[in-house]
Design an enzyme around this catalytic site. Sequence first.
Site, PDB file in Angstrom:
ATOM      1  N   ASN A 136       0.872  -1.180   0.000  1.00 53.29           N
ATOM      2  CA  ASN A 136       0.000   0.000   0.000  1.00 53.29           C
ATOM      3  C   ASN A 136       0.907   1.228   0.000  1.00 53.29           C
ATOM      4  O   ASN A 136       1.519   1.545   1.015  1.00 53.29           O
ATOM      5  CB  ASN A 136      -0.908  -0.027   1.242  1.00 53.29           C
ATOM      6  CG  ASN A 136      -1.747   1.246   1.350  1.00 53.29           C
ATOM      7  OD1 ASN A 136      -1.801   2.058   0.420  1.00 53.29           O
ATOM      8  ND2 ASN A 136      -2.397   1.428   2.488  1.00 53.29           N
ATOM      9  N   TRP A 137       0.969   1.874  -1.151  1.00 55.91           N
ATOM     10  CA  TRP A 137       1.893   3.016  -1.275  1.00 55.91           C
ATOM     11  C   TRP A 137       1.352   4.301  -0.674  1.00 55.91           C
ATOM     12  O   TRP A 137       2.065   5.300  -0.618  1.00 55.91           O
ATOM     13  CB  TRP A 137       2.223   3.232  -2.763  1.00 55.91           C
ATOM     14  CG  TRP A 137       3.274   2.300  -3.262  1.00 55.91           C
ATOM     15  CD1 TRP A 137       3.890   1.292  -2.567  1.00 55.91           C
ATOM     16  CD2 TRP A 137       3.847   2.280  -4.584  1.00 55.91           C
ATOM     17  NE1 TRP A 137       4.804   0.650  -3.371  1.00 55.91           N
ATOM     18  CE2 TRP A 137       4.789   1.236  -4.616  1.00 55.91           C
ATOM     19  CE3 TRP A 137       3.635   3.036  -5.736  1.00 55.91           C
ATOM     20  CZ2 TRP A 137       5.539   0.940  -5.751  1.00 55.91           C
ATOM     21  CZ3 TRP A 137       4.368   2.741  -6.865  1.00 55.91           C
ATOM     22  CH2 TRP A 137       5.312   1.710  -6.866  1.00 55.91           C
ATOM     23  N   LYS A 138       0.080   4.292  -0.307  1.00 51.95           N
ATOM     24  CA  LYS A 138      -0.530   5.510   0.261  1.00 51.95           C
ATOM     25  C   LYS A 138      -0.301   6.681  -0.701  1.00 51.95           C
ATOM     26  O   LYS A 138      -0.327   6.465  -1.916  1.00 51.95           O
ATOM     27  CB  LYS A 138       0.014   5.747   1.665  1.00 51.95           C
ATOM     28  CG  LYS A 138      -0.069   4.465   2.517  1.00 51.95           C
ATOM     29  CD  LYS A 138       0.232   4.621   3.961  1.00 51.95           C
ATOM     30  CE  LYS A 138       0.047   3.269   4.650  1.00 51.95           C
ATOM     31  NZ  LYS A 138       0.171   3.330   6.085  1.00 51.95           N
TER      32      LYS A 138
ATOM     33  N   HIS B   8      -9.400   1.841   5.060  1.00 49.31           N
ATOM     34  CA  HIS B   8      -8.104   1.896   5.742  1.00 49.31           C
ATOM     35  C   HIS B   8      -8.220   2.863   6.926  1.00 49.31           C
ATOM     36  O   HIS B   8      -8.953   3.859   6.845  1.00 49.31           O
ATOM     37  CB  HIS B   8      -7.025   2.376   4.760  1.00 49.31           C
ATOM     38  CG  HIS B   8      -5.643   2.235   5.312  1.00 49.31           C
ATOM     39  ND1 HIS B   8      -5.112   3.139   6.197  1.00 49.31           N
ATOM     40  CD2 HIS B   8      -4.699   1.280   5.130  1.00 49.31           C
ATOM     41  CE1 HIS B   8      -3.888   2.748   6.534  1.00 49.31           C
ATOM     42  NE2 HIS B   8      -3.620   1.617   5.899  1.00 49.31           N
TER      43      HIS B   8
ATOM     44  N   GLU C  66      -6.441   5.171   7.910  1.00 49.76           N
ATOM     45  CA  GLU C  66      -6.145   6.572   7.576  1.00 49.76           C
ATOM     46  C   GLU C  66      -7.355   7.231   6.924  1.00 49.76           C
ATOM     47  O   GLU C  66      -7.600   8.424   7.117  1.00 49.76           O
ATOM     48  CB  GLU C  66      -4.905   6.636   6.667  1.00 49.76           C
ATOM     49  CG  GLU C  66      -3.639   6.335   7.466  1.00 49.76           C
ATOM     50  CD  GLU C  66      -2.532   5.650   6.663  1.00 49.76           C
ATOM     51  OE1 GLU C  66      -2.584   5.668   5.429  1.00 49.76           O
ATOM     52  OE2 GLU C  66      -1.617   5.088   7.311  1.00 49.76           O
TER      53      GLU C  66
ATOM     54  N   GLU D 144      -5.409  -4.532  10.622  1.00 47.94           N
ATOM     55  CA  GLU D 144      -4.310  -3.580  10.782  1.00 47.94           C
ATOM     56  C   GLU D 144      -4.485  -2.801  12.091  1.00 47.94           C
ATOM     57  O   GLU D 144      -5.231  -1.815  12.126  1.00 47.94           O
ATOM     58  CB  GLU D 144      -4.296  -2.583   9.620  1.00 47.94           C
ATOM     59  CG  GLU D 144      -4.056  -3.201   8.278  1.00 47.94           C
ATOM     60  CD  GLU D 144      -3.430  -2.211   7.300  1.00 47.94           C
ATOM     61  OE1 GLU D 144      -2.392  -2.549   6.732  1.00 47.94           O
ATOM     62  OE2 GLU D 144      -3.958  -1.096   7.141  1.00 47.94           O
TER      63      GLU D 144
ATOM     64  N   GLY E 257       3.070   2.116  10.604  1.00 50.06           N
ATOM     65  CA  GLY E 257       4.113   3.126  10.439  1.00 50.06           C
ATOM     66  C   GLY E 257       4.875   3.438  11.706  1.00 50.06           C
ATOM     67  O   GLY E 257       5.611   4.417  11.781  1.00 50.06           O
TER      68      GLY E 257
ATOM     69  N   SER F 235       3.617  -2.423  10.107  1.00 49.96           N
ATOM     70  CA  SER F 235       5.063  -2.611  10.262  1.00 49.96           C
ATOM     71  C   SER F 235       5.553  -3.999   9.836  1.00 49.96           C
ATOM     72  O   SER F 235       6.462  -4.562  10.437  1.00 49.96           O
ATOM     73  CB  SER F 235       5.507  -2.281  11.696  1.00 49.96           C
ATOM     74  OG  SER F 235       5.259  -0.914  11.979  1.00 49.96           O
TER      75      SER F 235
ATOM     76  N   GLY G 287       2.895  -1.206   4.101  1.00 53.55           N
ATOM     77  CA  GLY G 287       3.138   0.188   3.725  1.00 53.55           C
ATOM     78  C   GLY G 287       4.611   0.416   3.413  1.00 53.55           C
ATOM     79  O   GLY G 287       5.105   0.105   2.323  1.00 53.55           O
ATOM     80  N   GLY G 288       5.339   0.956   4.375  1.00 53.72           N
ATOM     81  CA  GLY G 288       6.725   1.400   4.192  1.00 53.72           C
ATOM     82  C   GLY G 288       7.632   0.413   3.470  1.00 53.72           C
ATOM     83  O   GLY G 288       8.384   0.792   2.565  1.00 53.72           O
TER      84      GLY G 288
HETATM   85  P1  13P Z   1       3.306   0.149   7.477  1.00 53.80           P
HETATM   86  O1  13P Z   1       3.660  -1.177   6.860  1.00 53.80           O
HETATM   87  O2  13P Z   1       4.144   1.292   6.965  1.00 53.80           O
HETATM   88  O3  13P Z   1       3.232   0.067   8.967  1.00 53.80           O
HETATM   89  O4  13P Z   1       1.805   0.500   6.972  1.00 53.80           O
HETATM   90  C1  13P Z   1       0.833  -0.458   7.123  1.00 53.80           C
HETATM   91  C2  13P Z   1      -0.367  -0.047   6.367  1.00 53.80           C
HETATM   92  O5  13P Z   1      -1.044   0.902   6.712  1.00 53.80           O
HETATM   93  C3  13P Z   1      -0.713  -0.822   5.161  1.00 53.80           C
HETATM   94  O6  13P Z   1      -1.998  -0.515   4.713  1.00 53.80           O
END
Ligand code: 13P
Length: 243
Positions: free
Chosen positions: A9-11, A97, A99, A167, A173, A205, A226-227
């Site tokens: 997920n590149w956000k 999500h 966010e 999640e 993050g 994470s 994500g990251g």
């Molecule tokens: P991270 O892997 O950066 O913690 O992000 C998780 C996430 O929100 C995936 O949707």
Amino acid sequence: MKKLTIIGNWKMNKNSQETKEFLDVFNTEYLNNKEKISDSIVFGIAAPFTNLYLFNKNDKLKSVAQNFSNFSSGAYTGEISASMLKDLNVSMVVLGHSERRQYFYETDETVNLKTHQALKEGITPIVCVGETLEEYEAGKTKEVILKQLKGSLKDVNDFSKIIIAYEPVWAIGTGKTATAEIAQDVCEFIRKNTAANVTIQYGGSVSPANIQELMNQKDIDGALVGGASLKPESFIKLLTLNK
Ligand code: 13P
């Protein structure tokens, strides 16, 4: 090996040039590591809408959207429809999500509308649930997850067509992964309260260092990352389960 669905997920990251650079390296690294990536791994990237067209050229890497509209078409300024996504071969969409729930006021009700729209349009919804740190510390994880599942998945009958991503908000993050035991316990709870044939991802994470242990858990069928999905070398390591 069980089937695993690993989605980056590149956000709101990477413009088109950066996306092309990622894909160039990814395609080479993928060929170099192909024998280490199990055929039972389905993988893709949830990229910003504006860059989804760039994933069309790669038949292995699925293009995934991060959101879409619950309406089919019409006077909905700023929205993107399922049919627009299908034009770009998008086969999955991330919904609800944390966010989007936190910053854009998405609720279980809107996530439910979008889930049904995705199912109607033949796009696989990846429905996210997860508790905040405050809720986790108060021992309310399962209560919160159950409420989100009931609201977001109301009237869903065929769970084989959806993916649920657990999640925990406190793990996103932050570098604080839920231990494999915590993640397994909540994912088992999710399966018991939905259906045996639902695909359940863990997110928060996830990194090359912890992916294998997480994927070894009985009720974890994949990851939403994500990251660690932003660099091609790191994303490849997730797909090889760090081999
Ligand atoms: P991270 O892997 O950066 O913690 O992000 C998780 C996430 O929100 C995936 O949707």
